[in-house]
Design a protein around this motif. Structure first.
Motif, PDB file in Angstrom:
ATOM      1  N   THR A 160       0.975  -3.480   8.767  1.00  0.00           N
ATOM      2  CA  THR A 160       0.260  -4.757   8.721  1.00  0.00           C
ATOM      3  C   THR A 160      -0.486  -4.983  10.021  1.00  0.00           C
ATOM      4  O   THR A 160      -1.628  -5.435  10.046  1.00  0.00           O
TER       5      THR A 160
ATOM      6  N   SER B 160       0.060  -9.142   4.303  1.00  0.00           N
ATOM      7  CA  SER B 160       0.599  -8.191   3.333  1.00  0.00           C
ATOM      8  C   SER B 160       1.972  -8.658   2.872  1.00  0.00           C
ATOM      9  O   SER B 160       2.701  -9.321   3.605  1.00  0.00           O
TER      10      SER B 160
ATOM     11  N   THR C 119       3.893  -2.279  -1.395  1.00  0.00           N
ATOM     12  CA  THR C 119       3.123  -3.066  -0.433  1.00  0.00           C
ATOM     13  C   THR C 119       1.861  -3.572  -1.118  1.00  0.00           C
ATOM     14  O   THR C 119       1.216  -2.838  -1.860  1.00  0.00           O
TER      15      THR C 119
ATOM     16  N   ILE D 245      -1.715  -6.061  -0.349  1.00  0.00           N
ATOM     17  CA  ILE D 245      -2.544  -6.847   0.566  1.00  0.00           C
ATOM     18  C   ILE D 245      -2.950  -8.131  -0.138  1.00  0.00           C
ATOM     19  O   ILE D 245      -3.388  -8.120  -1.300  1.00  0.00           O
TER      20      ILE D 245
END
Length: 267
Positions: free
Chosen positions: A140, A249, A256, A258
């Motif tokens: 991140t 994020s 993961t 965004i």
């Protein structure tokens, strides 16, 4: 006539001083001012994170994964690398190689102080889950701290000695130079570490400097401490520059995502 009082010690202040800052110049009051600013920043960043995640989730179809996650995830506030990704110039590559040659020579001559020493001792590695989560947090951030590696990449006597000790016998200078040269990325962040590429550090872990393998910024340390006692790995992380949120994020150990930043962001 209005009486202007310091927000910490409640002593009277002149209007011109109060207008500049509602905290007087005494050291305890200035510490209180800094602490208040840190708390205010954290509160505002958390608000941006929450608003951004809620808006994003409302725009998406709910999934089974959403139902399995707790309603109170961990919030992580981290720095953010907003430098431009550019082609790595040959002069920066050669500057690193020249530095590595000097360090190699100091290892051969067993002169640990011949070049700058950054960190000598390697800390124990984190467990696999913690390492995964901290790695995602660093993802991140995109390496705000890594930029300090410039053209030396924090390589020093102890880092290189640790690397060459894995060989049966001392490798030649040419071997060591070629080992590192092949990992220099075609593109790295402007005025940052030469190995800092788009996907993070281009070096394998065992070739990274001791400093790089040990270092955790304050934001990462705070996150790790929270993670240890949270009972969840779901994390909402914000990459910040000054008082502005630049990146958000959402991640756990397996995924993961965004998240677009809700407007207005911090200013």
């Amino acid at each position: 006539m209005l009486n202007y009082l310091c927000k910490h010690c409640h002593q009277s202040m002149a209007y011109i001083d109060y207008n500049r800052s509602p905290y007087c110049s005494q050291n305890p009051c200035q510490r209180a001012r800094v602490q208040a600013e840190i708390l205010e920043h954290k509160t505002k960043v958390n608000q941006v994170i929450q608003q951004s995640v809620e808006l994003f989730r409302h725009s998406q179809q709910p999934t089974e994964n959403d139902e399995n996650h707790p309603s109170t995830p961990i919030n992580a506030i981290l720095p953010y690398n907003d430098k431009a990704l550019v082609e790595l110039p040959e002069d920066r590559k050669e500057a690193f190689i020249a530095h590595l040659r000097r360090v190699y020579q100091s290892v051969c001559e067993q002169k640990p102080n011949a070049e700058a020493t950054y960190v000598a001792e390697l800390k124990p590695a984190d467990d696999e889950l913690t390492s995964t989560m901290l790695g995602k947090a660093c993802g991140t951030c995109k390496g705000a701290c890594c930029g300090l590696g410039e053209t030396h990449a924090f390589q020093d006597y102890w880092s290189l000695r640790r690397y060459v000790s894995a060989f049966e016998k001392m490798p030649t200078e040419k071997t060591v130079i070629n080992d590192y040269r092949k990992y220099l990325p075609s593109h790295s962040y402007q005025a940052a570490c030469v190995f800092q590429g788009e996907m993070g550090c281009a070096l394998p872990s065992d070739m990274r400097a001791t400093t790089c393998r040990n270092y955790k910024c304050d934001g990462l340390i705070n996150y790790e401490n929270t993670l240890r006692d949270a009972g969840t790995n779901l994390t909402h992380a914000a990459g910040t520059r000054g008082r502005t949120v630049l990146h958000i994020s959402v991640f756990d150990e397996t995924s993961t995502q965004i998240i677009p930043i809700a407007k207005p962001a911090l200013s």
